[in-house]
Scaffold this motif. Structure first.
Motif, PDB file in Angstrom:
ATOM      1  N   VAL A  64       0.822  -1.217   0.000  1.00  0.00           N
ATOM      2  CA  VAL A  64       0.000   0.000   0.000  1.00  0.00           C
ATOM      3  C   VAL A  64       0.851   1.261   0.000  1.00  0.00           C
ATOM      4  N   GLY A  65       2.121   1.101  -0.218  1.00  0.00           N
ATOM      5  CA  GLY A  65       3.040   2.230  -0.255  1.00  0.00           C
ATOM      6  C   GLY A  65       4.442   1.706  -0.433  1.00  0.00           C
ATOM      7  N   VAL A  66       5.407   2.601  -0.367  1.00  0.00           N
ATOM      8  CA  VAL A  66       6.796   2.214  -0.582  1.00  0.00           C
ATOM      9  C   VAL A  66       7.388   1.651   0.706  1.00  0.00           C
ATOM     10  N   SER A  67       8.252   0.654   0.553  1.00  0.00           N
ATOM     11  CA  SER A  67       8.925   0.030   1.682  1.00  0.00           C
ATOM     12  C   SER A  67      10.205   0.794   2.002  1.00  0.00           C
ATOM     13  N   ILE A  68      10.285   1.357   3.221  1.00  0.00           N
ATOM     14  CA  ILE A  68      11.464   2.107   3.658  1.00  0.00           C
ATOM     15  C   ILE A  68      11.924   1.527   5.002  1.00  0.00           C
ATOM     16  N   SER A  69      13.085   0.878   4.993  1.00  0.00           N
ATOM     17  CA  SER A  69      13.625   0.316   6.227  1.00  0.00           C
ATOM     18  C   SER A  69      14.884   1.019   6.699  1.00  0.00           C
ATOM     19  N   SER A  70      15.510   1.817   5.831  1.00  0.00           N
ATOM     20  CA  SER A  70      16.787   2.414   6.191  1.00  0.00           C
ATOM     21  C   SER A  70      17.010   3.699   5.416  1.00  0.00           C
ATOM     22  N   MET A  71      18.076   4.402   5.800  1.00  0.00           N
ATOM     23  CA  MET A  71      18.467   5.591   5.061  1.00  0.00           C
ATOM     24  C   MET A  71      18.792   5.243   3.608  1.00  0.00           C
ATOM     25  N   ALA A  81      14.141  11.847  10.258  1.00  0.00           N
ATOM     26  CA  ALA A  81      15.593  11.726  10.458  1.00  0.00           C
ATOM     27  C   ALA A  81      16.258  11.112   9.228  1.00  0.00           C
ATOM     28  N   PHE A  82      15.644  10.092   8.630  1.00  0.00           N
ATOM     29  CA  PHE A  82      16.175   9.511   7.391  1.00  0.00           C
ATOM     30  C   PHE A  82      16.251  10.580   6.295  1.00  0.00           C
ATOM     31  N   TYR A  83      15.179  11.358   6.177  1.00  0.00           N
ATOM     32  CA  TYR A  83      15.106  12.403   5.146  1.00  0.00           C
ATOM     33  C   TYR A  83      16.206  13.444   5.374  1.00  0.00           C
ATOM     34  N   ILE A  84      16.396  13.844   6.622  1.00  0.00           N
ATOM     35  CA  ILE A  84      17.438  14.815   6.956  1.00  0.00           C
ATOM     36  C   ILE A  84      18.813  14.250   6.615  1.00  0.00           C
ATOM     37  N   ALA A  85      19.028  12.981   6.922  1.00  0.00           N
ATOM     38  CA  ALA A  85      20.315  12.361   6.627  1.00  0.00           C
ATOM     39  C   ALA A  85      20.590  12.359   5.124  1.00  0.00           C
ATOM     40  N   VAL A  86      19.552  12.104   4.318  1.00  0.00           N
ATOM     41  CA  VAL A  86      19.708  12.136   2.857  1.00  0.00           C
ATOM     42  C   VAL A  86      20.017  13.563   2.400  1.00  0.00           C
ATOM     43  N   VAL A 118      19.569  12.022  18.101  1.00  0.00           N
ATOM     44  CA  VAL A 118      19.947  10.612  18.198  1.00  0.00           C
ATOM     45  C   VAL A 118      19.400   9.838  16.994  1.00  0.00           C
ATOM     46  N   PHE A 119      18.157  10.119  16.603  1.00  0.00           N
ATOM     47  CA  PHE A 119      17.586   9.459  15.425  1.00  0.00           C
ATOM     48  C   PHE A 119      18.422   9.759  14.179  1.00  0.00           C
ATOM     49  N   ILE A 120      18.848  11.012  14.032  1.00  0.00           N
ATOM     50  CA  ILE A 120      19.629  11.397  12.844  1.00  0.00           C
ATOM     51  C   ILE A 120      20.972  10.670  12.848  1.00  0.00           C
ATOM     52  N   GLU A 121      21.601  10.606  14.008  1.00  0.00           N
ATOM     53  CA  GLU A 121      22.874   9.890  14.104  1.00  0.00           C
ATOM     54  C   GLU A 121      22.684   8.409  13.773  1.00  0.00           C
ATOM     55  N   CYS A 122      21.610   7.814  14.250  1.00  0.00           N
ATOM     56  CA  CYS A 122      21.300   6.420  13.915  1.00  0.00           C
ATOM     57  C   CYS A 122      21.106   6.258  12.407  1.00  0.00           C
ATOM     58  N   ALA A 123      20.344   7.164  11.808  1.00  0.00           N
ATOM     59  CA  ALA A 123      20.083   7.087  10.365  1.00  0.00           C
ATOM     60  C   ALA A 123      21.376   7.152   9.577  1.00  0.00           C
ATOM     61  N   GLU A 124      22.248   8.067   9.950  1.00  0.00           N
ATOM     62  CA  GLU A 124      23.505   8.250   9.210  1.00  0.00           C
ATOM     63  C   GLU A 124      24.435   7.051   9.349  1.00  0.00           C
ATOM     64  N   ASN A 125      24.248   6.252  10.382  1.00  0.00           N
ATOM     65  CA  ASN A 125      25.068   5.058  10.586  1.00  0.00           C
ATOM     66  C   ASN A 125      24.316   3.772  10.237  1.00  0.00           C
TER      67      ASN A 125
END
Length: 550
Positions: free
Chosen positions: A130-137, A167-172, A519-526
């Motif tokens: 029902v939408g796009v699958s997003i699991s990671s950055m 946070a994923f979006y910010i990391a991108v 913390v979320f952004i740091e997790c996303a970037e790693n």
């Protein structure tokens, strides 16, 4: 008054004698909110022009939030899109941008919406459906490949894990070299309506509200052009509410969020301009136009009178609109083009800031490129060919519109007072008040269809024997396996020692009152995954269990 005497004369000498000879179609004409529509209306008796209407771009914003509205620029044209993999959704986004879409709107699959990775057992059979699958950055980076994030406005329909997807979006964006203050867009981030109308919740209310206010705190300094929440009446309406209930329950939820932010130490004028709303455009044309006007005015008054906002921008209700998915029919699906056109026109005449038009085939399957293009062209024709965008507020002064606006505001205000008496939005949800009101409205609407009181063309009247010949879009079952494979590769190639340290850091932050967004952004970037982050939060906060109502 002479005009009232003339109205009585017309009714007694002209109108009533005629309907005795030629009865009207129905004994009663009423909107979804139960507001009776008389045959004609006179100007409202006690209207204070400046207090009730004012001018466009000025308090109380009844006539619109911008002085020029669409004479300056058209509303943002979004098409809610996303399916299967990030690669396929990226192709759809680039296609829509090439076709003239002016903003992106991301649909996430169900596992993403409730915080599970594509390889989690809970995701089985639902990946990319029902939408796009997003699991990671990495998935988010692929989703926005070749789309510069400082050039587009992106809306993400995500709620319980909204802060993590942001946070994923910010990391991108950081990887693209885009300054955060250049990002424009919206996360829905509206958990209360999930408890009442939609169901994609994860955590209990208290930590969920903390996540929301954390986003408010982070974005006011770091991403000032980002809408930190889209307080949604759309799903409340899709669940069966009336137009007036949609306004009332949406604003009751808004009151809860604003109060939570104030309780967290923020001033209303610090974050108020980053709040946005999301409404439904339904079938009752004039009621819908009046609904948008009433919502703007009531919100402005709440912000000024209840929360003592000093900045007029804080009092502006800016909203996105989507045409009503619940009105689409699998029968004669081409008829949905007409429904969507009328609903979109009501949204434009009501002063929306952005708009999604549903595709004709969405009652059957995921929309194809052709049907999405027709839906987008509907907006473009309204904008460029109809002339309705040339006046700042073309519906002002209609006796019907102004009367409906007053009555919808009055009904919504009464509901908000009842909700306040129950202790606020969350308490009214926990007690089942909102849910029961919506259920009753939905029952009455369905009953009207089944009895034939309300006609749905092609469903209970004007049926035909038909074979659906539209092209269908389906998601390849291999999508799930591919997503699992890519996640296995990610986990094998990343620095898992760093991941372990970050998950420990996240757990400590979740147990404290520390701001979680960094913390979320740091997790996303790693390359910590969505599911890994949410599982830590589940372990600390638990999961929401809805109350049982009898």
């Amino acid at each position: 008054m002479a005009i009232e005497q003339e109205k009585l004369r017309w009714e007694n000498e002209v109108y009533h004698p005629l309907i005795k000879r030629f009865p009207e179609r129905k004994e009663s004409f009423a909107t979804s909110s139960g507001i009776e529509i008389p045959p004609i209306l006179l100007p409202p008796e006690k209207q204070d022009y400046m207090e009730d209407l004012g001018f466009p771009g000025e308090y109380p914003y009844t006539r619109g939030v911008q002085p020029t509205m669409y004479r300056g620029r058209y509303w943002t044209m979004r098409q809610y899109a996303g399916y299967a993999t990030a690669e396929e959704s990226n192709q759809r986004y680039r296609y829509l941008l090439d076709q003239g879409q002016t903003g992106l709107s991301v649909a996430f699959d169900l596992p993403t919406q409730i915080g599970y990775d594509a390889d989690d057992a809970m995701a089985m059979g639902e990946v990319g459906k029902v939408g796009v699958s997003i699991s990671s950055m990495r998935d988010m980076e692929t989703l926005f490949k070749d789309i510069p994030l400082d050039k587009v406005s992106t809306s993400m329909t995500i709620n319980a894990p909204a802060s993590i997807l942001l946070a994923f979006y910010i990391a991108v964006a950081k990887k693209q070299g885009v300054a955060l203050n250049k990002l424009r867009g919206t996360i829905q981030n509206d958990i209360l309506k999930e408890y009442v109308a939609r169901g994609t919740y994860i955590f209990p209310p208290e930590p969920s509200m903390r996540l929301i206010t954390d986003v408010f705190r982070f974005c006011k300094d770091q991403i000032p052009s980002w809408n930190t929440i889209s307080i949604s009446g759309y799903h409340i309406r899709e669940a069966g509410s009336t137009a007036a209930q949609e306004v009332a329950f949406t604003l009751a939820n808004a009151i809860a969020y604003i109060q939570a932010a104030i309780d967290a130490g923020l001033e209303v004028d610090e974050f108020g301009n980053q709040l946005s709303f999301f409404f439904n455009a339904h079938n009752d044309f004039f009621e819908e136009i009046a609904k948008f006007r009433a919502a703007r005015r009531l919100y402005a008054r709440i912000m000024r009178e209840r929360f003592h906002a000093q900045d007029d921008k804080t009092c502006r209700m800016r909203f996105h609109t989507q045409t009503a998915g619940s009105t689409l029919t699998a029968h004669q699906p081409e008829n949905n083009v007409v429904r969507v056109t009328l609903q979109a026109l009501a949204a434009v005449l009501g002063g929306t800031q952005s708009l999604h038009t549903n595709s004709m085939d969405e009652a059957l399957w995921l929309p194809t490129e052709k049907s999405v293009r027709v839906a987008l062209r509907t907006q473009q024709i309204i904008a460029n060919e109809s002339g309705v965008a040339d006046s700042v507020d073309p519906m002002a002064g209609s006796y019907l519109i102004e009367t409906l606006t007053d009555q919808i505001e009055a009904i919504a205000r009464d509901y908000i007072e009842k909700i306040d008496a129950l202790g606020g939005a969350l308490q009214s949800i926990n007690s089942g008040f909102m849910q029961n009101e919506i259920l009753e409205a939905a029952y009455q609407a369905q009953r009207a269809i089944e009895t034939g009181e309300k006609i749905v063309v092609g469903v209970n009247e004007f049926q035909v024997d038909e074979v659906i010949e539209l092209e269908a879009l389906s998601v390849d079952p291999k999508v799930e396996e591919n997503q699992k494979r890519q996640l296995a590769e990610l986990r094998a190639s990343r620095d898992n020692e760093t991941v372990s340290v970050l998950l420990g850091k996240l757990e400590s932050a979740a147990r404290s009152d520390e701001l979680l967004m960094p913390v979320f952004i740091e997790c996303a970037e790693n390359e910590v995954t969505l599911g890994e982050i949410c599982n830590v939060l589940r372990a600390v906060w638990g999961q929401y269990q809805p109350p049982t109502f009898i």
